[in-house]
Design a protein around this motif. Structure first.
Motif, PDB file in Angstrom:
ATOM      1  N   UNK A   1      34.124  33.498  49.529  1.00  0.00           N
ATOM      2  CA  UNK A   1      35.339  33.432  50.339  1.00  0.00           C
ATOM      3  C   UNK A   1      36.586  33.133  49.506  1.00  0.00           C
ATOM      4  N   UNK A   2      36.418  32.480  48.372  1.00  0.00           N
ATOM      5  CA  UNK A   2      37.585  32.076  47.570  1.00  0.00           C
ATOM      6  C   UNK A   2      38.030  33.138  46.575  1.00  0.00           C
ATOM      7  N   UNK A   3      37.337  34.249  46.456  1.00  0.00           N
ATOM      8  CA  UNK A   3      37.610  35.205  45.372  1.00  0.00           C
ATOM      9  C   UNK A   3      39.087  35.579  45.257  1.00  0.00           C
ATOM     10  N   UNK A   4      39.709  35.905  46.376  1.00  0.00           N
ATOM     11  CA  UNK A   4      41.092  36.382  46.299  1.00  0.00           C
ATOM     12  C   UNK A   4      42.104  35.249  46.148  1.00  0.00           C
ATOM     13  N   UNK A   5      41.615  34.014  46.050  1.00  0.00           N
ATOM     14  CA  UNK A   5      42.512  32.876  45.842  1.00  0.00           C
ATOM     15  C   UNK A   5      42.656  32.521  44.366  1.00  0.00           C
ATOM     16  N   UNK A   6      41.962  33.283  43.500  1.00  0.00           N
ATOM     17  CA  UNK A   6      42.006  33.018  42.067  1.00  0.00           C
ATOM     18  C   UNK A   6      42.937  33.997  41.365  1.00  0.00           C
ATOM     19  N   UNK A   7      43.245  33.675  40.131  1.00  0.00           N
ATOM     20  CA  UNK A   7      43.935  34.629  39.279  1.00  0.00           C
ATOM     21  C   UNK A   7      42.981  35.790  38.977  1.00  0.00           C
ATOM     22  N   UNK A   8      43.512  37.002  38.734  1.00  0.00           N
ATOM     23  CA  UNK A   8      42.650  38.171  38.528  1.00  0.00           C
ATOM     24  C   UNK A   8      41.559  37.973  37.480  1.00  0.00           C
ATOM     25  N   UNK A   9      41.882  37.355  36.360  1.00  0.00           N
ATOM     26  CA  UNK A   9      40.895  37.179  35.293  1.00  0.00           C
ATOM     27  C   UNK A   9      39.720  36.337  35.779  1.00  0.00           C
ATOM     28  N   UNK A  10      40.015  35.234  36.478  1.00  0.00           N
ATOM     29  CA  UNK A  10      38.950  34.369  36.999  1.00  0.00           C
ATOM     30  C   UNK A  10      38.159  35.090  38.081  1.00  0.00           C
ATOM     31  N   UNK A  11      38.856  35.815  38.946  1.00  0.00           N
ATOM     32  CA  UNK A  11      38.184  36.552  40.023  1.00  0.00           C
ATOM     33  C   UNK A  11      37.206  37.567  39.454  1.00  0.00           C
ATOM     34  N   UNK A  12      37.600  38.259  38.384  1.00  0.00           N
ATOM     35  CA  UNK A  12      36.727  39.247  37.757  1.00  0.00           C
ATOM     36  C   UNK A  12      35.476  38.583  37.192  1.00  0.00           C
ATOM     37  N   UNK A  13      35.635  37.460  36.525  1.00  0.00           N
ATOM     38  CA  UNK A  13      34.475  36.761  35.959  1.00  0.00           C
ATOM     39  C   UNK A  13      33.523  36.310  37.063  1.00  0.00           C
ATOM     40  N   UNK A  14      34.072  35.840  38.176  1.00  0.00           N
ATOM     41  CA  UNK A  14      33.224  35.437  39.300  1.00  0.00           C
ATOM     42  C   UNK A  14      32.484  36.646  39.873  1.00  0.00           C
ATOM     43  N   UNK A  15      33.178  37.774  39.987  1.00  0.00           N
ATOM     44  CA  UNK A  15      32.529  38.996  40.485  1.00  0.00           C
ATOM     45  C   UNK A  15      31.399  39.423  39.545  1.00  0.00           C
TER      46      UNK A  15
ATOM     47  N   UNK B   1      39.172  48.737  38.554  1.00  0.00           N
ATOM     48  CA  UNK B   1      38.214  49.619  37.877  1.00  0.00           C
ATOM     49  C   UNK B   1      36.950  48.874  37.480  1.00  0.00           C
ATOM     50  N   UNK B   2      37.112  47.679  36.940  1.00  0.00           N
ATOM     51  CA  UNK B   2      35.943  46.923  36.485  1.00  0.00           C
ATOM     52  C   UNK B   2      35.111  46.390  37.651  1.00  0.00           C
ATOM     53  N   UNK B   3      35.777  46.020  38.737  1.00  0.00           N
ATOM     54  CA  UNK B   3      35.034  45.601  39.933  1.00  0.00           C
ATOM     55  C   UNK B   3      34.275  46.791  40.519  1.00  0.00           C
ATOM     56  N   UNK B   4      34.925  47.960  40.531  1.00  0.00           N
ATOM     57  CA  UNK B   4      34.282  49.167  41.068  1.00  0.00           C
ATOM     58  C   UNK B   4      33.016  49.528  40.291  1.00  0.00           C
ATOM     59  N   UNK B   5      33.048  49.362  38.980  1.00  0.00           N
ATOM     60  CA  UNK B   5      31.863  49.670  38.176  1.00  0.00           C
ATOM     61  C   UNK B   5      30.705  48.734  38.527  1.00  0.00           C
ATOM     62  N   UNK B   6      31.021  47.487  38.814  1.00  0.00           N
ATOM     63  CA  UNK B   6      29.993  46.530  39.230  1.00  0.00           C
ATOM     64  C   UNK B   6      29.383  46.946  40.566  1.00  0.00           C
TER      65      UNK B   6
END
Length: 543
Positions: A353-367, A404-409
């Motif tokens: 639920x918190x993913x979009x509350x982070x900075x993009x770099x942190x959100x990507x690492x969590x994803x 792009x990187x989230x889409x590949x995941x």
């Protein structure tokens, strides 16, 4: 005079438009359709209810029996290894069913015991139920009761075996009849609608919708009264019971009273979940349950991630929530959960639920961590929340640099975790995350899925992906099969046509005259607005 009013259906439509039609399934385009047409759909439902109430019970029985009502049973994961069945219902009938439920709740709520903590109806407001009356408040109240008994308290905790699945419709019909005037057809209508939703069976409530919650609480009120009259100290949340007594003998008596009361309604306790504890052990257990994953995880648990974008302080509320999340070591919490033999599904869900509350770099690492092949199976109990979090991130342009990187995941999930997509609910959540962009792997997956799926709801979600992708080949293929498509697929293809220029315009002109009959609900009256006419008009401006 009927107890069912226009405002009941207005509130039902508003609730579905704001919160979705089923809490186990992702939002779909029908949620937006309902949100945009609340007044028209509510009036349509109220007109039908007036017609039903103008006749007798036999008239209502025959009228509803004669209707073809779309509903579909879908497999939904429950926890890390269990499954249950949720019911997807046609948008109009969902409004109608919930509207009747709200009328029932309005009459029932004043008579309920304050020891029942689940789904306390609110007469006003956006939410149908009081958010302060929760599972946590149930547990906290049970601790207070236990402490009031002193050191010698004996506590029984138990729940009902397959509760929603075993509720007998005729028992509910009688409970509803006790609330309404003697000539009301509401009890009959609810009984017949439940029969439709249960594929002709005389038992079981459709899981995931608001009316089912209201009906379950109505039935359980009889059990609550029995426990109170037997002078038993009890607390309840849906089908979870806590019985607090002074001795083991009294605990056994209380359990037998509860078992007898449930048996009168064809229900039984779950023996594997029935335990007897001392007061001290119970208090220690519940306090651990309410927060025992470490200080940081407990802070994450306590965050209220409900955000109201329409409040007067929406901007400051969002910023405050974002700042609170940023103070937590979310990555460290997630790594800690990975080290456990059984991750805490609620903590993982909160991270989703918190993913979009982070900075993009942190959100990507969590994803990357959440969606990694070696982790996704471990986090399967939180699949829906993870996918909702990824979808929310994927819609926000703030995160466009990591799309792009989230889409590949996302693209490789069908390859490394196909078993997690077998349950229809999981598949629907996944389709909602991939609809933002077409790739070769997604196109291949979707074509195979559409051809093999048995579920109309899943097929419809496939068409919605093609709509977002403006996939002309898929549109032409389905247009040529129009007569064999289900009405649910047809409605989605009608929307898709708006994205395909001349091809879409010509197609709409060709089939528009067939829509009143093809999409008829069976309640249409000459000269009156219909569901199909509301939908067609709305679809003119959908993007």
């Amino acid at each position: 005079m009927s107890n069912v009013r226009l405002e009941h259906f207005e509130r039902a439509a508003a609730d579905i438009g704001a919160h979705g039609d089923n809490d186990t399934l992702p939002f779909d385009i029908d949620t937006r359709f309902i949100a945009d047409n609340q007044d028209s759909l509510a009036k349509l439902a109220f007109t039908f209810s007036e017609e039903m109430e103008s006749g007798n019970k036999g008239f209502a029985n025959n009228a509803i029996n004669s209707l073809q009502i779309f509903c579909e049973r879908l497999l939904v994961p429950s926890g890390i290894s269990g499954f249950r069945i949720a019911t997807k219902v046609h948008p109009f009938w969902n409004i109608y069913f919930n509207g009747l439920g709200i009328a029932i709740a309005e009459l029932h709520e004043p008579t309920r015991s304050n020891r029942a903590h689940a789904y306390r109806f609110k007469a006003q407001g956006e939410s149908l139920f009081d958010r302060d009356s929760s599972w946590r408040s149930f547990r906290e109240a049970s601790i207070a009761d236990c402490e009031a008994f002193g050191d010698k308290a004996i506590v029984v905790q138990t729940d009902i075996s397959s509760f929603y699945e075993h509720i007998y419709h005729h028992r509910l019909e009688n409970c509803i009849a006790d609330l309404f005037q003697s000539g009301s057809t509401i009890p009959t209508q609810i009984d017949r609608l439940l029969n439709k939703f249960s594929s002709g069976r005389s038992f079981g409530l459709p899981i995931g919708g608001q009316c089912s919650r209201i009906l379950a609480e109505l039935l359980m009120a009889s059990i609550d009264r029995t426990l109170t009259n037997a002078k038993i100290q009890w607390r309840r949340y849906v089908d979870d019971f806590v019985l607090i007594t002074a001795t083991h003998a009294e605990a056994y008596r209380a359990l037998s009273v509860l078992s007898h009361a449930l048996a009168d309604y064809g229900l039984t306790l779950n023996r594997t979940k029935t335990t007897v504890l001392t007061g001290k052990h119970y208090i220690d257990y519940v306090r651990t349950q309410l927060g025992g994953s470490g200080e940081e995880a407990n802070k994450l648990r306590d965050i209220d991630l409900h955000f109201d974008p329409y409040s007067d302080t929406a901007d400051s509320d969002y910023q405050e929530l974002k700042e609170t999340v940023e103070t937590l070591e979310i990555s460290a919490i997630l790594e800690l959960e990975l080290k456990k033999g059984q991750p805490d599904t609620f903590v993982v869900a909160q991270i989703g639920r918190t993913l979009k509350l982070h900075e993009p770099k942190t959100a990507l690492e969590l994803c990357r961590t959440l969606l990694a092949p070696t982790n996704l199976h471990a986090f399967r109990g939180s699949w829906s929340k993870i996918m909702k979090g990824v979808a929310a991130l994927r819609t926000d342009e703030i995160f466009k640099d990591i799309f792009d990187r989230v889409d590949k995941l996302l693209d490789i999930i069908p390859t490394h975790s196909p078993h997690l997509l077998l349950a229809e609910a999981n598949c629907l959540h996944y389709l909602r995350t991939i609809r933002f962009r077409q790739t070769q792997s997604r196109a291949e997956y979707l074509l195979h899925l559409y051809g093999s799926a048995q579920s109309e709801t899943v097929k419809r979600a496939c068409v919605d992906c093609w709509r977002h992708w403006r996939d002309r080949d898929a549109f032409i293929r389905l247009r040529n099969k129009w007569q064999t498509l289900s009405t649910e697929e047809q409605r989605m293809l009608w929307l898709t046509a708006a994205e395909l220029g001349d091809d879409g315009e010509k197609f709409r002109k060709q089939v528009i005259n067939s829509l009143p009959q093809a999409w008829a609900l069976g309640i249409e009256r000459k000269g009156k607005q219909t569901f199909s006419s509301i939908y067609v008009k709305w679809a003119e401006n959908v993007k």
